[in-house]
Design an enzyme around this catalytic site. Structure first.
Site, short mmCIF file in Angstrom:
data_model
loop_
_atom_site.label_atom_id
_atom_site.label_comp_id
_atom_site.label_asym_id
_atom_site.label_seq_id
_atom_site.Cartn_x
_atom_site.Cartn_y
_atom_site.Cartn_z
N GLU A 172 -2.82 9.14 7.70
CA GLU A 172 -1.49 9.11 7.58
C GLU A 172 -0.64 9.86 8.80
OE1 GLU A 172 0.83 7.38 5.78
OE2 GLU A 172 -0.88 6.03 5.12
N HIS A 176 -7.56 3.00 3.55
CA HIS A 176 -7.01 3.86 4.49
C HIS A 176 -8.58 3.99 5.35
CE1 HIS A 176 -3.26 4.62 2.87
NE2 HIS A 176 -3.02 5.55 4.01
N CYS A 223 -11.06 2.74 -0.45
CA CYS A 223 -9.72 3.16 -0.03
C CYS A 223 -9.31 2.18 1.02
CB CYS A 223 -9.64 4.68 0.08
SG CYS A 223 -8.16 5.11 0.65
N CYS A 279 -4.38 -1.61 -2.11
CA CYS A 279 -4.46 -0.08 -2.42
C CYS A 279 -5.49 0.04 -3.69
CB CYS A 279 -3.20 0.46 -2.53
SG CYS A 279 -3.08 2.13 -3.22
N ASP A 296 0.93 -1.17 0.07
CA ASP A 296 0.06 -0.13 0.00
C ASP A 296 0.92 1.24 -0.09
OD1 ASP A 296 -2.43 1.43 0.33
OD2 ASP A 296 -1.85 1.92 2.08
N SER A 297 0.45 2.40 -0.40
CA SER A 297 1.14 3.64 -0.46
C SER A 297 1.44 3.98 1.26
CB SER A 297 0.18 4.79 -0.80
OG SER A 297 -1.10 4.87 -0.17
N1 DGL Z 1 -4.86 3.23 0.54
C1 DGL Z 1 -5.02 3.47 -0.56
C2 DGL Z 1 -6.29 3.36 -1.60
O1 DGL Z 1 -6.83 2.26 -1.30
C3 DGL Z 1 -4.36 4.81 -1.25
C4 DGL Z 1 -4.21 6.10 -0.40
C5 DGL Z 1 -3.37 7.13 -1.00
O2 DGL Z 1 -2.32 6.79 -1.01
O3 DGL Z 1 -3.72 8.23 -1.40
O4 DGL Z 1 -6.71 3.85 -2.49
#
Ligand code: DGL
Length: 281
Positions: free
Chosen positions: A164, A200, A198, A79, A16-17
């Site tokens: 984050e 997150h 997402c 992600c 993931d990012s």
């Molecule tokens: N967790 C990521 C997603 O599912 C990316 C979030 C990001 O880096 O903007 O899209």
């Protein structure tokens, strides 16, 4: 450049990012407790959601290649942004050269597969990063399986930074959580199912639940993606044999180790050891 990849069985890579993929990893660990995993968070370059197609593809390919070099035969892009913008290009352009027997899978398809049985009104909302919304990947995937469903997307550019920077539970987060939900529901008041598109966003779930009417079903991805991985490994015993089963998880971040260890331990409710890794070299 020719990459030398280890041929012996290895862990499953989870990328993931940043921290978001931990919401997927924790479900993998519950559903596949015997498997070994390597988690890689590109925290130094997060967020991906506002970056161009080319950059997300380049960064994701670097991460996948590194996870292959670390011994993974199977990598899950935990992600949505990377799944939307890089998955197909990597599968088509890069896997044949890197190693046609390795696999990279994403999180969008397994999420979409479940919604046909959830929505009654056939009006579904997607909350995701700007990149995922602009890619229209959810709309395309939903329409392949359920052409009758109307899909409405809403970008939530402030949500990943809130997670984050560890502000997901802070009182200031409420303004942005409410704002994007209100904007989505104003576009289509028949929505009865909202996908958190997402990885997150489950970390904002307590606040999201405060602002989504109770009648609306909120779909978060962890369990769906974990069950889909379990199913994939059953259907692909040759891949299962190339995965090691020692029940371990190793963590890597492109940011400072202590920062990742502190935040990730809080998300996972357990202390972790983490190593720094540079994806630029
Ligand atoms: N967790 C990521 C997603 O599912 C990316 C979030 C990001 O880096 O903007 O899209």
């Amino acid at each position: 450049m020719k990459h030398i990849l280890p041929s012996q069985p290895g862990p499953i890579g989870v990328f993931d990012s940043g921290y978001g993929g931990l919401t997927i990893l924790s479900k993998f660990k519950e559903i596949l407790p015997q498997n070994d995993f390597i988690y890689l968070g590109d925290n130094a370059r997060t967020p991906y959601g506002t970056r161009s197609f080319e950059i997300v593809y380049e960064f994701t390919l670097q991460a996948v290649t590194r996870l292959f070099e670390l011994g993974c035969h199977l990598v899950i892009l935990a992600c949505n942004t990377a799944s939307a913008k890089a998955l197909r290009s990597i599968q088509i352009n890069n896997l044949p050269q890197l190693d046609p027997n390795r696999r990279v899978l994403g999180v969008i398809r397994p999420t979409v597969e479940c919604i046909g049985s959830i929505t009654q009104s056939k009006h579904v909302g997607i909350l995701a990063t700007s990149g995922t919304i602009k890619s229209e990947s959810y709309i395309m995937e939903v329409h392949k399986l359920f052409p009758e469903i109307k899909v409405t997307g809403q970008a939530c550019p402030m949500w990943v930074p809130l997670v984050e920077y560890n502000e997901a539970q802070a009182p200031g987060a409420d303004y942005f959580v409410k704002k994007y939900i209100d904007e989505l529901l104003a576009k289509d008041n028949r929505i009865d199912t909202i996908i958190l598109g997402c990885t997150h966003y489950p970390l904002l779930l307590p606040k999201i639940k405060q602002y989504v009417p109770e009648s609306i079903h909120i779909v978060s991805q962890g369990e769906l993606v974990a069950n889909s991985l379990l199913d994939y490994l059953k259907r692909h015993p040759e891949m299962n044999e190339r995965c090691t089963h020692g029940g371990t998880c190793t963590y890597f971040t492109t940011e400072a180790e202590e920062k990742f260890a502190d935040s990730a331990s809080a998300f996972l409710n357990e202390p972790i050891q983490v190593s720094h890794l540079d994806l630029n070299d």
